[in-house]
Design an enzyme around this catalytic site. Sequence first.
Site, PDB file in Angstrom:
ATOM      1  N   ASN A   1       9.789  70.863 -14.774  1.00  0.00           N
ATOM      2  CA  ASN A   1       9.095  71.097 -16.044  1.00  0.00           C
ATOM      3  C   ASN A   1      10.101  71.059 -17.190  1.00  0.00           C
ATOM      4  O   ASN A   1      11.279  70.775 -16.975  1.00  0.00           O
ATOM      5  CB  ASN A   1       8.332  72.433 -15.994  1.00  0.00           C
TER       6      ASN A   1
ATOM      7  N   ASP B   1       4.900  76.342  -9.570  1.00  0.00           N
ATOM      8  CA  ASP B   1       3.941  77.091  -8.757  1.00  0.00           C
ATOM      9  C   ASP B   1       3.724  76.440  -7.398  1.00  0.00           C
ATOM     10  O   ASP B   1       3.329  77.094  -6.450  1.00  0.00           O
ATOM     11  CB  ASP B   1       2.604  77.193  -9.495  1.00  0.00           C
TER      12      ASP B   1
ATOM     13  N   LYS C   1      14.730  58.324   0.890  1.00  0.00           N
ATOM     14  CA  LYS C   1      13.952  57.911  -0.285  1.00  0.00           C
ATOM     15  C   LYS C   1      12.624  57.285   0.156  1.00  0.00           C
ATOM     16  O   LYS C   1      12.617  56.390   1.002  1.00  0.00           O
ATOM     17  CB  LYS C   1      14.781  56.910  -1.084  1.00  0.00           C
TER      18      LYS C   1
ATOM     19  N   PHE D   1       6.874  86.489 -18.491  1.00  0.00           N
ATOM     20  CA  PHE D   1       6.515  85.604 -19.579  1.00  0.00           C
ATOM     21  C   PHE D   1       5.227  84.899 -19.176  1.00  0.00           C
ATOM     22  O   PHE D   1       4.921  84.787 -17.992  1.00  0.00           O
ATOM     23  CB  PHE D   1       7.608  84.553 -19.823  1.00  0.00           C
TER      24      PHE D   1
ATOM     25  N   LYS E   1      -2.514  88.464 -16.323  1.00  0.00           N
ATOM     26  CA  LYS E   1      -1.289  88.361 -15.504  1.00  0.00           C
ATOM     27  C   LYS E   1      -0.596  89.723 -15.412  1.00  0.00           C
ATOM     28  O   LYS E   1      -0.121  90.130 -14.357  1.00  0.00           O
ATOM     29  CB  LYS E   1      -0.322  87.372 -16.149  1.00  0.00           C
TER      30      LYS E   1
ATOM     31  N   LYS F   1      -0.216  91.460 -11.798  1.00  0.00           N
ATOM     32  CA  LYS F   1       1.125  91.586 -11.219  1.00  0.00           C
ATOM     33  C   LYS F   1       1.737  92.968 -11.473  1.00  0.00           C
ATOM     34  O   LYS F   1       2.855  93.242 -11.058  1.00  0.00           O
ATOM     35  CB  LYS F   1       2.054  90.503 -11.783  1.00  0.00           C
TER      36      LYS F   1
END
Length: 417
Positions: A228, A297, A307, A343, A357, A361
Amino acid sequence: MSKFRVGLGVSGGIAAYKAVEVMRLLQKAACEVSVAMTRHATEFVQPLTFRALTGGHVIVDDYDPANPDPIAHIKFSQEIDLLLIVPATANIIGKFANGIADDFLSSTYLACTAQVMIAPAMNTTMWEQPATQRNIERLRADGVHFVEPVAGELACKTVGTGKLEDVENIVSQAMRLLSEPPASAGGPDVVTDWPAAYAAGSDLSGERFLITVGGTREAIDPVRFISNHSSGKMGFALAAAARDRGAEVTVVAGVTAAEPPKGVRVLRGISAEEMHSAVKGEIERATVFVGAAAVADYAPVNAADAKIKKEGKEQLTLELKKTPDILAEVSRNRTNGLLVVGFAAETSDVVGYARSKMEKKGLDMVVANDITREGAGFNTDTNIATILTRGGEAIDLPMMPKREMADRILDELVKLR
Ligand code: PMT
């Protein structure tokens, strides 16, 4: 006058040339550096290179008649504050772990009473060999410090863990170790005044932060991966702010584009799995955990060994599995008043998702950023966020530099103590 005396041991791997840069950085940090090399290291870098830059004799062989001292390994090992091995091959690690002293460097280790730090570099298969890992565990138990290798393309053209950590990072970890009082001054579990240069009169003194930073990289095959856009800027800003307010800070960094701040211990955890195990190894010492990393995730169920060829394939289906939720696990297993901060990077109903969240959590605080807004989220120098705390009002933070936002987050965290 030199601050610290470092014995730099260079063993025989392709990364031996990077030891020259480590030596230069140590010198810039006002360290006096003396160099010892294994015979194989001299195949990669000439002792003359180090001699020219240190002005001192570079010892390779105890029996060399040119040695200034007849029992050089004893003198060398007794006159240093730190023995730093860069790069360390599987072979030298094996010798250290098993008390073998058949050359200058291994004899020096055995005769050494100073702290020892090892930065390994080798092929992934050699790194992952149970024999290598056993030797490392044994050395850790003996009190040796490691600067873990990172994942990347290796000299043998394969991709995997085994690449020498960035030289700046090696030096920053070495300097941190040198600046710490010895364990006998307080024991490893006692809060020390580290780092003395930053700690004076600040509101986070005595706290030990563990922060995940950056993005993770999940291998599809030796060439391709899922990742990301996280740059590490937000996480490193928090690390710097906590450091400046007197905390001892360790970061577990995934893939980052930003530079880690000085005076902060940096461990690498490139994949979600690696980040998870680095956090597990460190969490017991922490008093505050911050999950600033953008952890993938999902990761491919099986990364291909070779490869994946595209010939004859119009489509390719990847099977993905859920990665461990590091933040949730830390929160679930917490003891001793550990504060846990998450975050949330969201694109809609930012505060709603962030709050759910926090509840799911069991977090103390969530910093929610709407990554669709200009000046917020990934790879920007600024951020826009809402801070949610357990039982508290939502606090909206307008656009501001990430470093300033880090302080605002820490202000709220201090109130939770
Ligand atoms: O690094 P920058 O370029 O400066 O960008 C900063 C940032 C946008 C990455 C940062 O501010 C941020 O929002 N980080 C969290 C991004 C994210 O992954 O959010 P999430 O909603 O998917 O995850 C929620 C929380 O769980 C996060 O604290 C995350 O670290 C944690 N998590 C998620 C998944 C997982 N497997 N393990 C985790 O610990």
